[in-house]
Every structure is written in C-alpha cells, then in structure tokens.
Design a protein around this motif. Sequence first.
Motif, PDB file in Angstrom:
ATOM      1  N   PRO A 364    -142.433 -43.473 -22.719  1.00 19.53           N
ATOM      2  CA  PRO A 364    -141.757 -43.493 -21.421  1.00 19.53           C
ATOM      3  C   PRO A 364    -142.706 -43.037 -20.317  1.00 19.53           C
ATOM      4  N   GLU A 365    -142.741 -43.789 -19.241  1.00 19.94           N
ATOM      5  CA  GLU A 365    -143.685 -43.486 -18.166  1.00 19.94           C
ATOM      6  C   GLU A 365    -143.451 -42.097 -17.582  1.00 19.94           C
ATOM      7  N   ILE A 366    -142.224 -41.617 -17.634  1.00 20.12           N
ATOM      8  CA  ILE A 366    -141.918 -40.308 -17.056  1.00 20.12           C
ATOM      9  C   ILE A 366    -142.638 -39.191 -17.802  1.00 20.12           C
ATOM     10  N   GLN A 367    -143.045 -39.448 -19.031  1.00 17.03           N
ATOM     11  CA  GLN A 367    -143.710 -38.423 -19.826  1.00 17.03           C
ATOM     12  C   GLN A 367    -145.217 -38.405 -19.642  1.00 17.03           C
ATOM     13  N   VAL A 368    -145.790 -39.468 -19.098  1.00 13.24           N
ATOM     14  CA  VAL A 368    -147.247 -39.556 -19.064  1.00 13.24           C
ATOM     15  C   VAL A 368    -147.825 -39.834 -17.682  1.00 13.24           C
ATOM     16  N   ALA A 369    -146.996 -40.181 -16.704  1.00 18.91           N
ATOM     17  CA  ALA A 369    -147.516 -40.636 -15.409  1.00 18.91           C
ATOM     18  C   ALA A 369    -147.529 -39.517 -14.374  1.00 18.91           C
ATOM     19  N   ASP A 370    -148.180 -39.791 -13.252  1.00 12.59           N
ATOM     20  CA  ASP A 370    -148.129 -38.922 -12.079  1.00 12.59           C
ATOM     21  C   ASP A 370    -146.704 -38.945 -11.533  1.00 12.59           C
ATOM     22  N   LEU A 371    -146.100 -37.781 -11.328  1.00  8.98           N
ATOM     23  CA  LEU A 371    -144.697 -37.711 -10.929  1.00  8.98           C
ATOM     24  C   LEU A 371    -144.509 -37.357  -9.454  1.00  8.98           C
ATOM     25  N   THR A 372    -145.561 -37.453  -8.647  1.00 12.25           N
ATOM     26  CA  THR A 372    -145.430 -37.067  -7.247  1.00 12.25           C
ATOM     27  C   THR A 372    -144.380 -37.901  -6.518  1.00 12.25           C
ATOM     28  N   ALA A 373    -144.466 -39.211  -6.645  1.00 10.17           N
ATOM     29  CA  ALA A 373    -143.494 -40.073  -5.965  1.00 10.17           C
ATOM     30  C   ALA A 373    -142.096 -39.863  -6.546  1.00 10.17           C
ATOM     31  N   PHE A 374    -141.997 -39.703  -7.851  1.00 10.41           N
ATOM     32  CA  PHE A 374    -140.698 -39.434  -8.475  1.00 10.41           C
ATOM     33  C   PHE A 374    -140.102 -38.132  -7.950  1.00 10.41           C
ATOM     34  N   ALA A 375    -140.935 -37.083  -7.862  1.00  8.01           N
ATOM     35  CA  ALA A 375    -140.429 -35.794  -7.373  1.00  8.01           C
ATOM     36  C   ALA A 375    -139.937 -35.902  -5.928  1.00  8.01           C
ATOM     37  N   LEU A 376    -140.607 -36.710  -5.116  1.00  2.53           N
ATOM     38  CA  LEU A 376    -140.144 -36.895  -3.734  1.00  2.53           C
ATOM     39  C   LEU A 376    -138.825 -37.660  -3.718  1.00  2.53           C
ATOM     40  N   GLN A 377    -138.720 -38.678  -4.561  1.00  2.00           N
ATOM     41  CA  GLN A 377    -137.451 -39.406  -4.640  1.00  2.00           C
ATOM     42  C   GLN A 377    -136.319 -38.472  -5.043  1.00  2.00           C
ATOM     43  N   ALA A 378    -136.575 -37.620  -6.045  1.00  2.00           N
ATOM     44  CA  ALA A 378    -135.540 -36.694  -6.508  1.00  2.00           C
ATOM     45  C   ALA A 378    -135.171 -35.698  -5.409  1.00  2.00           C
ATOM     46  N   ALA A 379    -136.183 -35.209  -4.679  1.00  3.73           N
ATOM     47  CA  ALA A 379    -135.905 -34.251  -3.597  1.00  3.73           C
ATOM     48  C   ALA A 379    -135.084 -34.909  -2.498  1.00  3.73           C
ATOM     49  N   CYS A 380    -135.430 -36.130  -2.129  1.00  6.94           N
ATOM     50  CA  CYS A 380    -134.660 -36.827  -1.098  1.00  6.94           C
ATOM     51  C   CYS A 380    -133.248 -37.140  -1.581  1.00  6.94           C
ATOM     52  N   TRP A 381    -133.080 -37.281  -2.887  1.00  4.13           N
ATOM     53  CA  TRP A 381    -131.763 -37.531  -3.456  1.00  4.13           C
ATOM     54  C   TRP A 381    -130.920 -36.266  -3.498  1.00  4.13           C
ATOM     55  N   GLY A 382    -131.565 -35.103  -3.308  1.00 10.56           N
ATOM     56  CA  GLY A 382    -130.849 -33.838  -3.317  1.00 10.56           C
ATOM     57  C   GLY A 382    -130.929 -33.084  -4.621  1.00 10.56           C
ATOM     58  N   ASP A 383    -131.836 -33.491  -5.519  1.00  5.33           N
ATOM     59  CA  ASP A 383    -131.985 -32.836  -6.823  1.00  5.33           C
ATOM     60  C   ASP A 383    -133.471 -32.576  -7.052  1.00  5.33           C
ATOM     61  N   PRO A 384    -134.034 -31.559  -6.386  1.00  7.02           N
ATOM     62  CA  PRO A 384    -135.492 -31.380  -6.389  1.00  7.02           C
ATOM     63  C   PRO A 384    -136.121 -31.258  -7.769  1.00  7.02           C
ATOM     64  N   ASP A 385    -135.450 -30.591  -8.714  1.00  6.83           N
ATOM     65  CA  ASP A 385    -136.062 -30.445 -10.038  1.00  6.83           C
ATOM     66  C   ASP A 385    -135.580 -31.504 -11.020  1.00  6.83           C
ATOM     67  N   ALA A 386    -134.783 -32.454 -10.532  1.00  6.76           N
ATOM     68  CA  ALA A 386    -134.286 -33.585 -11.333  1.00  6.76           C
ATOM     69  C   ALA A 386    -133.437 -33.134 -12.516  1.00  6.76           C
ATOM     70  N   SER A 387    -132.978 -31.886 -12.506  1.00  5.40           N
ATOM     71  CA  SER A 387    -132.216 -31.382 -13.646  1.00  5.40           C
ATOM     72  C   SER A 387    -130.834 -32.014 -13.742  1.00  5.40           C
ATOM     73  N   GLY A 388    -130.301 -32.504 -12.633  1.00  8.19           N
ATOM     74  CA  GLY A 388    -128.972 -33.098 -12.651  1.00  8.19           C
ATOM     75  C   GLY A 388    -128.972 -34.601 -12.793  1.00  8.19           C
ATOM     76  N   LEU A 389    -130.147 -35.215 -12.939  1.00  3.21           N
ATOM     77  CA  LEU A 389    -130.226 -36.665 -13.040  1.00  3.21           C
ATOM     78  C   LEU A 389    -130.006 -37.122 -14.478  1.00  3.21           C
ATOM     79  N   ALA A 390    -129.324 -38.234 -14.625  1.00  3.26           N
ATOM     80  CA  ALA A 390    -129.082 -38.804 -15.954  1.00  3.26           C
ATOM     81  C   ALA A 390    -130.316 -39.578 -16.382  1.00  3.26           C
ATOM     82  N   LEU A 391    -131.204 -38.916 -17.098  1.00  5.95           N
ATOM     83  CA  LEU A 391    -132.463 -39.505 -17.541  1.00  5.95           C
ATOM     84  C   LEU A 391    -132.535 -39.478 -19.065  1.00  5.95           C
ATOM     85  N   LEU A 392    -133.061 -40.549 -19.636  1.00  2.00           N
ATOM     86  CA  LEU A 392    -133.230 -40.551 -21.082  1.00  2.00           C
ATOM     87  C   LEU A 392    -134.206 -39.482 -21.536  1.00  2.00           C
TER      88      LEU A 392
END
Length: 898
Positions: A364-392
């Motif tokens: 899974p790309e989330i385990q090996v890739a640069d997460l900067t853009a993902f972290a910004l998306q999560a922060a803009c979504w209102g979940d900065p640490d992505a702990s509340g997101l439904a992720l595999l």
Amino acid sequence: MIRYDALDALPVRGALPGLEDALAAHGTAVLVAPPGTGKTTLVPLALAGLLGHGPARRVLVAEPRRIAARAAARRMAWLLGEKVGGSIGFTVRGERVVGRHARVEVVTTGVLLQRLQRDQELAGVDVVVLDECHERHLDADTAAAFLWDVRQALRPELRLLAASATTDAEGWARLLGGAPVVEARGTGHPVEVVWAPPPRPVRPPHGMRVDPALLAHVGAVVRRALAERPGDVLCFLPGVGEIARVAAGLGDLGAVDVLQVHGRAPAAVQDAVLSPAERRRVVLATSVAESSLTVPGVRVVVDSGLAREPRVDHARGLSALATVRASQAAGRQRAGRAGREAPGWVYRCWAEAEDARLPRFPAPEIQVADLTAFALQAACWGDPDASGLALLDPPPGGAMAAARSVLTAVGAVDAAGRATARGTTLARLGLHPRLGRALLDTPGDAAEAVALLSEEVPRAYGDDLAAALRAVRRGGGGSETGRGRREGGAGRAGGQEGAGHTGGHGSAGRSGDAYAARWRAEVRRLRAVAEGSPGARPHDSTDRSTHDSTDGSATARPTTAPASDRAPALTPTLTPDRTAALVAAFAFPERVGRMVGGSYLMVSGTRAELAEGSALRGAEWIAVAVADRPIGRGHARVQLAAAVDEDVARLAAGALLREGDEVGWSGGDVVARRVERLGAVELAVRPLADPDPALVRDALLDGLRQEGFGLLRWTPDAVVLRQRLAFLRACVGDPWPDVADEALHARVDEWLEPELGRARRRADLARLDAGQALARLLPWASGQAGRLDELAPERIAVPSGSRIRIDYANPERPVLAVKLQEMFGLQESPAVAGVPLLVHLLSPAGRPAAVTADLASFWRGGYKDVRAELRGRYPKHPWPEDPATAEPTRHTKARQAR
C-alpha cells in the motif's frame, strides 16, 4: 446509437442486478470482476441509467491514472454511439471535456480529492465508483476515506462502489460499513501461461538498477512470442528507462511497429496504442497498462515480473523509487490483458517455482510513500493525524511526523496540526505543498520552474534546472550542453525518450516537444492560480496524483523542510535563471548545499554528489530539486538542481540560520568557536577566546564519554580503589557505589565536579587525580566508608606474617598471589567480605604453581604433584610431606634454621 452487441458481450452484465440490489439496500458495495469483464465501462453506464432502464443518475468514476480516465471515457462514449463531451465526459490534469448534460464523468483520484475539499457534499453526484482499488494508491485510499465520511455525516444517500479485478474484497467491505460483495464471473477468454525464465541467473534488482541481461532476455522473449503466436504483443517493464533499452534492441523488427506507452507519453501515442492498427505491434508499457485499458489486437503478454515502488528515507529527507518483484495480483492483471478479445498467452520471465514466493498484493502506497500531501489533505479535512479516517492501513507515525514537520515549516498547519488559511490555499493548488510554497513565495514569475518540477523532466534536459528551463522554452530537444544525463533514480527512471514509434526509438525531440506542450499548459494554469484568476479552476483541472509515475518518474521529495513562510523580497535583478534557483531553494530549503570536501553538504546534514560531466560542477552552492539515495550508498545522488548563491541559500533556509558559540570535543580536545551556520553548513567560523565555562564543561564530559575516564590521571592507588569499590558493589551492593563508566557519568556532578570546573582542555583532565575524586563516592553519610579496609582491604596477612596485596581486577573473585611456603598450616582459604579469595600459589621463583579456592583440598591432593615437580628444582626451600601442619615461611631452609 447504443452498441448493444458490444454491451451484451461484457460478462459483468450478469452481475448488474445483484449490484443494483446491493446499492439499493446498503448504499455501498464492493464489485470484484476479472479483467476484461466490463466493470470500468458497462457498470457506470448502467448505474447512470444510460442503457434504457433504471433511474437517471449522475455517476463519478475515479481512476488512478490519467491515461485510464481518458480511455474509459472514450470507450463508454463509443458504446453509446456518442463522442466524449455528451453523456460521457472526463477531467484530468490540464484537460477537461465535460458537457452540460453529462451523466458519467471519469476523473483521476487526485481531481476527486480536489473536489471533495472544495465541495464536501459533492452536490449533484449520485454515485461514486472507485475503480482499481487493488492498486492501493494513496489518493484512492484517501478519497475512499473522505467519501465514507461524507456518506456518514452529510449525504447518507450517496452511493459508493469500490471496484477492482483483484483485491482484498473483505477488507473493503468492512471499510464501507459491511458492504455486500458482488462478484462477476468472468467468461472471458482463457490465457495460457508460458514460463520463460532467463537461461542463466541474473542479478536481482537493486534500487533502480535492473540487470541488462534480464532486459536482453525480455527482448528475446518478445521476439519468441512474435514468432510463436499471432496478434500484438504487450510487454510490461518497470520504467521508462527499461522500455527505451528493450525498444532499442527491437529496432530491426521491420514490419512490426514498436510503441512505448507510459504515464508521461504524449496523448497521441496513448491514443494510437488504444486504437486498432493495420500493422502488427509490440507495445512496451509500464504498469499504466495493467488495468482499465484494452489494447486492441493484443493476444500475447510478456511480463518482466518487475515493478517500481516508492521508498522514503525520512532520516535523510530523501526518497527513491525501488525496483521490486511484481505482486501476484499484478501478475494476474497483466495476464488478463492477453485474453480481452480472444484466447491468449502470457510469457512470464521467471521460473514457475518462484511464483508462489511473490507477494500477494503490492505494498500500500500509504506505508511507503511521502505523506506530506496526504497529511495536508487530512488536515484540511479536519483530521490532522488521520486517526478518524476509514483507511485500510493507518499511516506510519514516523512518516506522518515528517510530513507535519514540512507542513509546519511552510505555514500550512499550526502547532496543533490544523490547516491554516495558507494550508487551504496550498491544498487547492494541485501541487505538492513544497512546490505550492515555492509558487506562492518566489518573487517574480515562478510558474515556469514550478511547472517544470511538477512533472517528470526528460533526462535529455540534463541536471541543471536553469538549462532545462531554457530547453523546454525552445520546445524540447535536449539540454544545451548534452552533459549530466541521468540514468534513473528517484523521480527520473531514465527520462522521457520512450514516447514514439519507429522501431521503438521515439526521438528525444518528439518526447521533448510533447513534454513542452504539457509544460506550457501547466504554466498557464499556474500563472492563473498564482494571480487568483477566476478562470484557473484548480479544483476541476488539477491533479496532484503521481500515479502516472509508476514508470519510475515520481518526483523525489524530502521529508523535512524548515523554512520561513513569509514571502521574501530580493534586491538583485530577478533573471529567469535566478527565479528558477529560488523556486528550487524555496521548495527544498533543507536541500540547499555547499561544496565541502568534494561533495555538497546540504543544510539537512546529508551529502550529495553530482554526476560526472554535470553542467553544475564548479558551483559553490546548489539547490537540489530532485535527488535519491541508491540502496547501499551513503550520499545522495543529484538528479536535478540549480546553481544558487549564498544570498539565496540564506533567504530560502533562513529558519535554519544560526550564529552562536559552539564548544565541543573534536579531534581529541576541546574546540571553542564562534560559528554562523545554515543548518549543517558552516558559513563563517572564528576562534572563541573566552568560551562559556558551562559549554566547556559539557565538551569535557563529551570527551570523557567518547574516550573514557582514561583521560584522567589514574595512580596505582586510584586504580586499586576503583577495583575495591567495584568488588564491594558486586558482592555487597548498597551503600557501596557503582563505579562502572555509565554510573560514573550519571553521578559526575557528585565526584568529579570540583576538579572538572577548573579544567579547560584535555591536558587539564590528565592532571586530575581520579582517586581523590572517586573517594567522594564512598558512603560517608551512612558511616560505612570507614569499613572499606575491613571489607575490602588492600592487603591481607598470611600465615608467614607477610601482608600480601589482593588483586581486585575481577570483582567477582579477587585473587591472592602468594608463595606456596607462606601458606603452610592454613586449612581454610582466606576471604574478604565473605567471599573466598582465589589463591594463586607461587613457586619460589614467583611463578604460578597452582590455583585453588580450597586450600584444605589442595593440601590433601594437588600438593603432592606440585612437591614432586618442584622440590628437585628448588632444593633450598622446604617441601614438607604434610604442609597442613608445617611451619609457614618466606625464607629458604638454611635461613629458616638460623
């Protein structure tokens, strides 16, 4: 006119009733359909009500790649007898063809994320289809999590469908609230597997390197397939560089066209691959052709068995693409391409025995890739640490911490990780946050350089960013110098030369022209975005996704970027070259580097090297835009950089600019300097005449940690005192102190501080009496210190009257070395603190004759052998038959008689 004959031939048609029932009952579903069954084309048409039955709905289909999005839209429009722009439309980065009455729109997952950030409700959309979920791209996983949030909180009527050919169906079903799994039984054509391993062992892939012998073998298998089977051949290779090498070896095929297709290939080449042809073809492709595409005429697949995956070195702030063995799921996807239109064959370039050892699914790309853009998306979504997101798979903590560090540095998030207004702006630019920061903060027109860095750059442009800009302005065709060609690496993978026909060679000029056209379109978009033009429409026409870079062309991005978030001002004239340098420096401030000792020391502390013949050689400072660190190498390898000056370096990495006193232990002594530094790079240094005593003390302590307490003066008495204390600590414990190095460092304030406070350098340490200092650790407060000589005496009296020194070097068993004759008459071994001494019985010459911890036993047994061996050698000394009752002596028999 709807082509019902083609629609009826698609096997997924039989699963449509069950799929409609599942969505009607649960609102979510997982569709598992083998390649070629029509899940990408027929299902959206049916859900949209475009096949003459069912309610009219607006369906959004998300594809991981631009080439797949365009192809799917065109195929659906063809099935309806229309052109794209009517009922069917598509939106990808830089291109939007959507009519006013479109019922199905195909987008990339990056575009979908942009829309969700702008309009969380996705107003007007009834169904979202997430296609090719098995590929586990980061944007797709993120979009699925956001969509689940939307359905749970805002729009429970929004229907979600996760579709894939091979996937963890149960995992996706759990993620979508227990969604039903609908399977479409493929009635496609059979595909025969032909195992075609290399005739001789080849080296496994290492970093970006692929053994040329394997590529030569792949080319030979393509020739074999052409000779043995009918139809076109589709060959899967890991990257553009490998495609170009295999194409070069197939240049003499004559009546066979060789096409090269990858995510950065010109649209005309992609269209040609997806269209029927009169001549026979060999299509060399990266993983972009694994799914959602039907290449007409293909009856044979040749699979190299290799793929590219990102790897991030968070410690050094570098990323690289690594060549890995393709997963079993990818192998099934690739093989399925051969059976789309008729029975086919897949030639697998590895042994059958190896197949079971391949990973089941890609990482899974989330385990090996640069997460900067993902972290910004999560922060803009209102979940900065992505702990509340439904992720595999949850994002790794270290990668998220590194991403937040970058976002904090560019002002995208606040101290709590929440998105700032600037962060929201950055998220809507359709760029990686680093490049977004450069676009916003670089004075002048930064759009050209940012556009260049936002997509894979043809390697023919060289490694000099300014020269590459001049080349692309001319419309491509290579670098000015022809030097510094990159042979692959993170974000490069051999460049863009593979984009055409003519025996597979595809000229650099044509590739450069195609790249230049895309670059000019992106420049126009970025200028509009930067100027706030209402025509920019970043939410509709941008896609930050790098999934088209599975050919090995994802831009390498570091993970820490301390930098000011204020827009800078420069007084020098802003030439285009200087603007390009500023863009690189603002985007990657921790990768500004200065030539030190033959390589560039970047402010992050990592060293970087230029390729031989690089046009940048001789520059004192560079800003590295793209770099990797090949596996097994300590230094980074520069792929694209710009020459800068110290003023630019100070401006871009200003948050890391420090000036202060540095006192440390270096080269075996205290070194005191006044240093101005930019991160790890020293700008100016001068000696410090009167350093802070506290800093000196810390430096001395560091020296003691590095080199040990041997730096102090250890007299023989001091050595013995430490040994005696170590013995008492081992056999008695408290209150006797621990005198091991670690413990002494921990209590240095108690025993060494007075002497240490007077020291300034190594020579001062050598004058400090370690024994006098160590005595401060004795248990004076408890009154036990006075028992030191009682419990661990330096010497002990033996039967002869001599006082013999005890050796405490081994704290678990001290040693008493004494002449054998001096111990006559002693039945029990002497002890200290209740611990029997290990007695070394010496000959009259002082050599060990026996070792015992039980004297009584020795007198009864071992003594006889020692007496028989030594009394002839030392006749002047007494050797009584019964030593247990004999008189002890330290003298010879004659002197004893007197």
